[in-house]
Design a protein around this motif. Structure first.
Motif, PDB file in Angstrom:
ATOM      1  N   PHE A   1       0.942  -1.254   0.002  1.00 40.21           N
ATOM      2  CA  PHE A   1      -0.012   0.083  -0.066  1.00 40.21           C
ATOM      3  C   PHE A   1       0.946   1.292   0.123  1.00 40.21           C
ATOM      4  O   PHE A   1       0.568   2.177  -0.700  1.00 40.21           O
ATOM      5  N   ALA A   2       1.900   1.473   1.006  1.00 38.44           N
ATOM      6  CA  ALA A   2       2.771   2.437   0.980  1.00 38.44           C
ATOM      7  C   ALA A   2       3.371   2.604  -0.272  1.00 38.44           C
ATOM      8  O   ALA A   2       3.788   3.880  -0.783  1.00 38.44           O
ATOM      9  N   ALA A   3       3.941   1.497  -1.039  1.00 37.78           N
ATOM     10  CA  ALA A   3       4.755   1.714  -2.125  1.00 37.78           C
ATOM     11  C   ALA A   3       4.020   2.007  -3.321  1.00 37.78           C
ATOM     12  O   ALA A   3       4.289   2.997  -4.215  1.00 37.78           O
ATOM     13  N   ALA A   4       2.506   1.831  -3.299  1.00 36.96           N
ATOM     14  CA  ALA A   4       1.454   2.431  -4.197  1.00 36.96           C
ATOM     15  C   ALA A   4       1.310   3.809  -4.108  1.00 36.96           C
ATOM     16  O   ALA A   4       1.183   4.635  -5.316  1.00 36.96           O
ATOM     17  N   LEU A   5       1.330   4.280  -3.014  1.00 35.95           N
ATOM     18  CA  LEU A   5       1.223   5.516  -2.664  1.00 35.95           C
ATOM     19  C   LEU A   5       2.354   6.426  -3.180  1.00 35.95           C
ATOM     20  O   LEU A   5       2.139   7.663  -3.802  1.00 35.95           O
ATOM     21  N   GLN A   6       3.619   5.742  -3.013  1.00 40.14           N
ATOM     22  CA  GLN A   6       4.640   6.715  -3.614  1.00 40.14           C
ATOM     23  C   GLN A   6       4.696   6.567  -4.919  1.00 40.14           C
ATOM     24  O   GLN A   6       5.255   7.681  -5.549  1.00 40.14           O
ATOM     25  N   ARG A   7       4.401   5.654  -5.480  1.00 38.17           N
ATOM     26  CA  ARG A   7       4.255   5.324  -7.183  1.00 38.17           C
ATOM     27  C   ARG A   7       3.399   6.518  -7.518  1.00 38.17           C
ATOM     28  O   ARG A   7       3.760   6.929  -8.776  1.00 38.17           O
ATOM     29  N   ASP A   8       2.350   6.805  -7.083  1.00 37.51           N
ATOM     30  CA  ASP A   8       1.327   7.940  -7.411  1.00 37.51           C
ATOM     31  C   ASP A   8       1.794   9.065  -7.027  1.00 37.51           C
ATOM     32  O   ASP A   8       0.843  10.085  -7.294  1.00 37.51           O
ATOM     33  N   GLY A   9       2.897   9.354  -6.388  1.00 34.46           N
ATOM     34  CA  GLY A   9       3.377  10.846  -6.256  1.00 34.46           C
ATOM     35  C   GLY A   9       3.351  11.548  -4.745  1.00 34.46           C
ATOM     36  O   GLY A   9       3.350  12.371  -4.600  1.00 34.46           O
ATOM     37  N   LEU A  10       2.538  10.469  -3.849  1.00 37.18           N
ATOM     38  CA  LEU A  10       2.352  11.044  -2.554  1.00 37.18           C
ATOM     39  C   LEU A  10       3.641  11.261  -1.672  1.00 37.18           C
ATOM     40  O   LEU A  10       4.432  10.360  -1.979  1.00 37.18           O
ATOM     41  N   LYS A  11       3.671  12.709  -1.338  1.00 33.10           N
ATOM     42  CA  LYS A  11       5.020  12.952  -0.552  1.00 33.10           C
ATOM     43  C   LYS A  11       4.424  12.935   0.889  1.00 33.10           C
ATOM     44  O   LYS A  11       3.348  13.139   1.480  1.00 33.10           O
ATOM     45  N   PRO A  12       5.662  12.925   2.000  1.00 34.22           N
ATOM     46  CA  PRO A  12       5.460  12.899   3.150  1.00 34.22           C
ATOM     47  C   PRO A  12       4.628  14.024   3.765  1.00 34.22           C
ATOM     48  O   PRO A  12       4.745  15.335   3.083  1.00 34.22           O
TER      49      PRO A  12
END
Length: 518
Positions: free
Chosen positions: A51-62
């Motif tokens: 899930f976290a990897a998919a968020l990062q793939r979609d451009g989510l930043k901290p």
């Protein structure tokens, strides 16, 4: 000595980091049980990674926000923890909110991703064009991207994120029972501090916690998060039902639970309650709404394990706790301030009141919200500062300390009735109504009165099988009240309107009375 023995002494640990450690050291231990599905720590950690990897793939930043709006499920838990692992601020939204409120909350959070289920999707359809967030279906329903399609491939690990304790852990939207929703920001540091204190309540690798309140509520998170932080097992009930609750508690030898007062009331009234083996319970907790002294006494008498009631707000500030099993003569109170919490009472001018007098409750503690998300003016309204400049959060509740330092909670400031210039506290009248053997539940609200300005009226739920009529109960209660407290009207209803965490929706009762509906 193991790492777990020293974990509680760490100044800060991200909760999803402890999840990873448990996945390595006791990966086969059940982390979640929901509707018969058992998810181990190793399995949960792997799903959180995807899930976290998919968020990062979609451009989510901290520090970006992700929004969740769905019924409780394993997928919901994965989404919440996956958001945290990626450094996101998780905004869990109540599916019971109105469509307009949900759209407002999603917009305020700034979330570009919204994780929902089929029921919420239907609710949002009329205003779908006003939502900028991309919708992903936690339950795989059609019409949006399904979670399994969206997730990163199995075995994918996210880029590591060094979580700052000051970052937002969650944005919980709480408007009480009225008003525009306000996003309450709570930090990772605050959540870790709360988890640390929870160890003394028995949370640990051998704890099994039964969760039956919504996962978007702080009421739930204060029990849910410590369980997983320290390697216990969460038994998740998507929807509360008395018989199902008791069955699960017995089946899984549950040790901990958090319930709201109306759930305790319904469980204790279950005709076969005493037939269930609940001897495994170590600790039971309650919060979120007024908890009648009679129900507390019944729980202490018939349900094994300690009973602790908490009084406080999602916003933080100060909290009180009552160890009901230890103070049987103080069951009408919400206990004393928690160690390190500063609770004071102030009048309408912001001055502290004398001991024994009634005032608005304000509090300061380590567990205080940063503020309302993107609403600085609302944050300022919620704050009070003492002469030294110390910051407190206003609760909007009225209370009084007794000579032993126990706090008696009266009512919401806005629910207090001013009749003929006298302050009438609905809680006093409700407590008296509960003394009648045929009364199962009761709520008192203020109605407009030409003679008095406001006058108290009551809504009452009769016990099953009771034949008491309205006039008889009105005569009975008014004979026991002071002149200015007396009810001008009383209505029987089948149920009281409540929020999902058990608060009586008094605004709806006032509207119901003024419209003349039943």
């Amino acid at each position: 000595m193991t790492w777990l023995d020293t974990l509680v002494d760490e100044p800060f640990v991200c909760i999803t980091d402890t999840l990873r450690r448990f996945a390595t050291e006791r990966g086969d231990h059940p982390a979640l049980i929901c509707d018969g599905e058992v998810v181990t720590y190793a399995e949960l950690d792997a799903r959180v990674d995807r899930f976290a990897a998919a968020l990062q793939r979609d451009g989510l930043k901290p520090c970006d926000a992700v929004a969740l709006c769905a019924a409780a499920s394993v997928e919901y838990v994965v989404a919440f923890l996956g958001g945290l692992r990626a450094g996101a601020a998780v905004a869990p939204l109540a599916p019971t909110s109105s469509t307009a409120s949900l759209v407002s909350m999603i917009g305020n959070s700034g979330a570009r991703l919204l994780f929902l289920d089929a029921e919420v999707k239907r609710l949002l359809e009329p205003l779908a064009g006003d939502i900028n967030a991309k919708a992903i279906g936690l339950d795989g329903h059609s019409g949006s991207i399904a979670l399994q399609t969206w997730l990163a491939p199995e075995g994918t690990a996210p880029l590591p994120v060094a979580i700052n304790p000051a970052w937002a852990f969650n944005i919980i939207y709480s408007s009480g029972t009225t008003g525009t929703p306000k996003g309450i920001v709570q930090s990772h540091g605050m959540r870790w501090a709360y988890a640390q204190r929870s160890v003394e309540r028995g949370y640990g690798p051998h704890a099994t916690t039964l969760i039956s309140t919504p996962l978007y509520s702080n009421t739930t998170l204060v029990s849910f998060m410590p369980t997983l932080t320290f390697g216990g097992t969460v038994v998740l009930m998507p929807k509360f039902h008395t018989t199902r609750y008791l069955t699960l508690a017995q089946q899984y030898r549950v040790t901990h639970t958090m319930l709201v007062p109306v759930q305790y009331q319904r469980l204790m009234a279950h005709p076969e309650f005493d037939r269930y083996d609940l001897s495994s319970f170590q600790a039971k907790f309650c919060t979120s709404a007024p908890f009648s002294a009679s129900v507390k006494a019944d729980v202490v008498r018939r349900w094994p394990g300690k009973l602790t009631e908490y009084y406080g707000m999602t916003e933080g500030g100060g909290s009180c706790q009552l160890e009901a099993h230890a103070f049987p003569d103080k069951l009408h109170t919400v206990g004393k301030p928690v160690e390190g919490h500063d609770i004071r009472l102030i009048d309408e001018h912001g001055n502290e009141v004398a001991q024994g007098e009634v005032g608005e409750i304000v509090g300061n503690s380590p567990a205080m919200m940063t503020g309302y998300y993107r609403q600085p003016e609302k944050t300022a309204e919620a704050e009070w500062y003492d002469p030294s400049g110390k910051r407190f959060i206003r609760t909007g509740d009225m209370g009084r300390f007794d000579e032993d330092g126990f706090l008696t909670l009266l009512d919401r400031k806005k629910d207090m009735i001013i009749s003929g210039g006298f302050n009438v506290y609905p809680s006093d009248l409700e407590a008296e109504l509960h003394r009648h053997p045929d009364v199962a539940d009761a709520a008192v609200v203020g109605a407009l009165s030409e003679q008095w300005g406001e006058t108290p009226v009551a809504f009452v739920v009769r016990r099953l099988g009771a034949t008491l009529d309205e006039n008889a109960l009105l005569t009975w209660i008014n004979a026991r009240l002071g002149k200015m407290q007396r009810l001008s009207a009383l209505r029987f209803v089948d149920t009281l309107p409540r929020s999902p965490i058990g608060k009586v929706l008094k605004r709806e009762l006032r509207e119901q009375f003024s419209s003349g509906t039943r």
